[in-house]
Design a protein around this motif. Structure first.
Motif, PDB file in Angstrom:
ATOM      1  N   CYS A  71      20.591  -6.785  41.514  1.00 18.50           N
ATOM      2  CA  CYS A  71      19.599  -5.820  40.652  1.00 18.50           C
ATOM      3  C   CYS A  71      18.475  -5.648  41.150  1.00 18.50           C
ATOM      4  N   TYR A  72      17.858  -6.721  41.771  1.00 15.02           N
ATOM      5  CA  TYR A  72      16.366  -6.663  42.096  1.00 15.02           C
ATOM      6  C   TYR A  72      16.294  -7.664  43.581  1.00 15.02           C
ATOM      7  N   ASN A  73      15.349  -6.969  44.312  1.00 15.13           N
ATOM      8  CA  ASN A  73      15.120  -7.555  45.642  1.00 15.13           C
ATOM      9  C   ASN A  73      13.822  -8.200  45.492  1.00 15.13           C
ATOM     10  N   SER A  74      13.983  -9.596  45.363  1.00 16.38           N
ATOM     11  CA  SER A  74      12.663 -10.457  45.119  1.00 16.38           C
ATOM     12  C   SER A  74      11.722 -10.680  46.035  1.00 16.38           C
ATOM     13  N   LYS A  75      12.434 -10.334  47.361  1.00 22.31           N
ATOM     14  CA  LYS A  75      11.485 -10.318  48.673  1.00 22.31           C
ATOM     15  C   LYS A  75      10.527  -9.135  48.528  1.00 22.31           C
ATOM     16  N   THR A  76      10.828  -7.949  48.216  1.00 23.10           N
ATOM     17  CA  THR A  76       9.912  -6.963  48.226  1.00 23.10           C
ATOM     18  C   THR A  76       9.540  -6.562  46.815  1.00 23.10           C
ATOM     19  N   ASN A  77      10.103  -7.129  45.828  1.00 26.44           N
ATOM     20  CA  ASN A  77       9.573  -7.048  44.435  1.00 26.44           C
ATOM     21  C   ASN A  77       9.826  -5.608  44.026  1.00 26.44           C
ATOM     22  N   ARG A  79      13.256  -2.749  42.542  1.00 24.01           N
ATOM     23  CA  ARG A  79      14.408  -2.665  41.981  1.00 24.01           C
ATOM     24  C   ARG A  79      15.580  -2.084  42.699  1.00 24.01           C
ATOM     25  N   ASN A  80      16.808  -2.692  42.758  1.00 19.95           N
ATOM     26  CA  ASN A  80      17.777  -2.288  43.457  1.00 19.95           C
ATOM     27  C   ASN A  80      18.968  -1.417  42.549  1.00 19.95           C
ATOM     28  N   LEU A  81      18.923  -1.794  41.280  1.00 22.71           N
ATOM     29  CA  LEU A  81      19.540  -1.087  40.222  1.00 22.71           C
ATOM     30  C   LEU A  81      19.446   0.370  40.147  1.00 22.71           C
ATOM     31  N   ASP A  82      20.343   1.014  39.970  1.00 24.14           N
ATOM     32  CA  ASP A  82      20.179   2.516  39.821  1.00 24.14           C
ATOM     33  C   ASP A  82      20.052   2.480  38.083  1.00 24.14           C
ATOM     34  N   THR A  83      18.847   3.042  37.829  1.00 18.56           N
ATOM     35  CA  THR A  83      18.616   3.181  36.433  1.00 18.56           C
ATOM     36  C   THR A  83      19.466   4.336  35.758  1.00 18.56           C
ATOM     37  N   ALA A  84      19.517   5.337  36.436  1.00 16.36           N
ATOM     38  CA  ALA A  84      20.373   6.396  35.760  1.00 16.36           C
ATOM     39  C   ALA A  84      21.851   6.265  35.646  1.00 16.36           C
ATOM     40  N   GLY A  85      22.150   4.944  36.399  1.00 18.60           N
ATOM     41  CA  GLY A  85      23.645   4.556  35.963  1.00 18.60           C
ATOM     42  C   GLY A  85      24.016   3.799  34.918  1.00 18.60           C
ATOM     43  N   ILE A  86      23.019   3.354  34.009  1.00 13.55           N
ATOM     44  CA  ILE A  86      23.072   2.526  33.061  1.00 13.55           C
ATOM     45  C   ILE A  86      23.813   3.256  31.704  1.00 13.55           C
ATOM     46  N   ASP A  87      24.572   2.885  31.100  1.00 14.28           N
ATOM     47  CA  ASP A  87      25.230   3.461  29.976  1.00 14.28           C
ATOM     48  C   ASP A  87      24.286   3.300  28.749  1.00 14.28           C
ATOM     49  N   LEU A  88      23.614   4.330  28.383  1.00 16.75           N
ATOM     50  CA  LEU A  88      22.563   4.566  27.280  1.00 16.75           C
ATOM     51  C   LEU A  88      22.924   3.914  25.794  1.00 16.75           C
ATOM     52  N   ASP A  89      24.326   3.507  25.953  1.00 19.90           N
ATOM     53  CA  ASP A  89      24.769   2.948  24.513  1.00 19.90           C
ATOM     54  C   ASP A  89      25.264   1.423  24.881  1.00 19.90           C
ATOM     55  N   ILE A  90      25.049   1.055  26.047  1.00 14.18           N
ATOM     56  CA  ILE A  90      25.149  -0.381  26.538  1.00 14.18           C
ATOM     57  C   ILE A  90      24.698  -1.534  25.412  1.00 14.18           C
ATOM     58  N   ARG A  91      25.522  -2.605  25.384  1.00 11.13           N
ATOM     59  CA  ARG A  91      25.355  -3.535  24.367  1.00 11.13           C
ATOM     60  C   ARG A  91      26.128  -4.768  25.215  1.00 11.13           C
ATOM     61  N   PRO A  92      25.218  -5.971  25.028  1.00 11.84           N
ATOM     62  CA  PRO A  92      25.929  -7.185  25.603  1.00 11.84           C
ATOM     63  C   PRO A  92      27.021  -7.622  24.671  1.00 11.84           C
ATOM     64  N   SER A  93      28.038  -8.247  25.771  1.00  9.29           N
ATOM     65  CA  SER A  93      29.289  -8.750  24.941  1.00  9.29           C
ATOM     66  C   SER A  93      29.248 -10.093  24.499  1.00  9.29           C
TER      67      SER A  93
END
Length: 407
Positions: A71-77, A79-93
């Protein structure tokens, strides 16, 4: 003057205690001087009580800020994650925590690990009670009592520690000096480039002027100048201004410096409604120059006080009564209240105890935070030659951060 008006607003630098142990579903500090912490998954957010601060984190925010390798490139600091792809109703299981970290498992099985101290430092609640930049609000007595050191030219040019001390003073007070600089345009430019990139404007890159009225500006005369910030007619006013008096064969001409943040804070403490008006009502500043060799028309729009909305911290003052344009951005039923608020701020800026007078002389280079400290001058006689420039603010702060300063 009492030092009770000193305000040091230091950013949060949290040192979390060691020695935690798990007590059932609750994590509690074993150190008697440290408070217990716990968390719970609510329907719409995670609630974390840590270090005496109760914080709330939206689940989308938590998924977006995963720092795993995928999700994150620590070398370049970055973000790798596509924010637009996150379910807006997401909740941890699932969730669990140890002494220093929180682990959340998402519906797709991905596990995110968060440092508890990192969450506290980056929470909205933590940011709301901290300052973006350390500062000391000052009047003339406070600044004199601080005995802020001037940098020595030779060490300043060769020693990063001297540069760091200089920049620390600049960040705290909004002004800083370098002494012993050769009184030439070239040496002045070298000193400025040690700090930042020079911002070229319609006045040129480095300017060198006398009172010959060669430009359509009162600064190019021998007249007194009331306190003001420069380039208020830019959409982004210049961040730093540099002055070096190369010679003066006459009398007068002292430089006036006033901490605009100190004055703004006084208005906030005394009349919050006026502070609110000055920080929300946009007004125009304008520069019109019609000379044979110079034709310019600049317009800048913004409130007198620019603040961070989450903590009301002032980060820029745009104050120049010379260049304030026609008031056509303010509704008629607000105008009178805006004038009253502006009058209160002006009165605070003009208090004699807030005025720091400095005699610039050859060899003494002055750096001014143009987003914070207002400058002016008394009238003068004789030949007075100044040189200087504007610096890009971002690069000054970049230099400071690269040396380990909080900026």
């Amino acid at each position: 003057m009492s030092l009770t008006r000193v305000l040091k607003r230091l950013s949060v630098s949290v040192l979390w205690k060691q020695g935690l142990k798990s007590l059932g579903g609750r994590l509690q500090h074993t150190d008697a001087q440290s408070s217990a912490f716990n968390y719970q998954l609510l329907s719409d957010c995670l609630e974390l009580n840590y270090g005496g601060l109760v914080m709330h984190f939206d689940y989308v925010w938590l998924r977006d800020h995963c720092r795993s390798a995928s999700c994150y490139n620590s070398k370049t600091n970055q973000r790798n994650l596509d924010t637009a792809g996150i379910d807006l109703d997401i909740r941890p299981s699932k969730s669990r925590a140890d002494e220093h970290q929180l682990f959340l498992t998402w519906p797709d099985g991905h596990v995110t690990r968060y440092g508890l101290a990192w969450l506290a430092q980056n929470s909205y609640e933590g940011q709301k009670r901290s300052a973006m930049q350390p500062r000391v609000l000052w009047d003339a007595d406070i600044y004199a009592s601080a005995r802020a050191p001037s940098a020595c030219w030779e060490k300043f040019m060769s020693c990063d520690e001297e540069l760091k001390i200089f920049l620390n003073c600049f960040l705290l007070y909004g002004i800083a000096f370098v002494e012993g600089v050769p009184p030439t345009l070239e040496a002045t430019e070298a000193a400025t480039r040690r700090v930042s990139l020079i911002r070229e404007t319609m006045y040129g890159r480095m300017w060198n002027f006398t009172s010959d009225f060669s430009r359509g500006d009162t600064a190019y005369t021998k007249l007194a100048l009331d306190r003001h910030t420069d380039t208020s007619y830019f959409q982004e006013p210049c961040g730093i201004q540099v002055f070096h008096c190369l010679r003066h064969e006459g009398t007068g001409g002292r430089t006036l410096l006033v901490d605009g943040f100190h004055a703004a804070d006084a208005v906030l403490q005394r009349t919050p409604g006026n502070f609110e008006l000055l920080s929300h009502v946009p007004i125009k500043h304008e520069y019109v120059e019609n000379l044979s060799e110079h034709r310019n028309h600049m317009i800048g729009i913004g409130p007198v006080l620019n603040v961070y909305p989450w903590n009301n911290e002032v980060y820029m003052i745009r104050y120049n009564n010379y260049d304030r344009s026609v008031m056509n951005t303010v509704a008629h039923d607000v105008v009178r209240r805006w004038y009253a608020a502006h009058r209160e701020l002006t009165a605070e800026l003009r208090r004699p105890e807030n005025e720091l007078w400095v005699k610039l002389k050859p060899g003494k280079v002055l750096f001014i935070d143009n987003w914070r400290v207002l400058h002016g001058r008394e009238s003068f006689t004789g030949l007075r030659q100044l040189c200087g420039c504007y610096l890009t603010r971002d690069d000054v702060l970049n230099t400071a951060r690269s040396l380990g300063l909080h900026a």
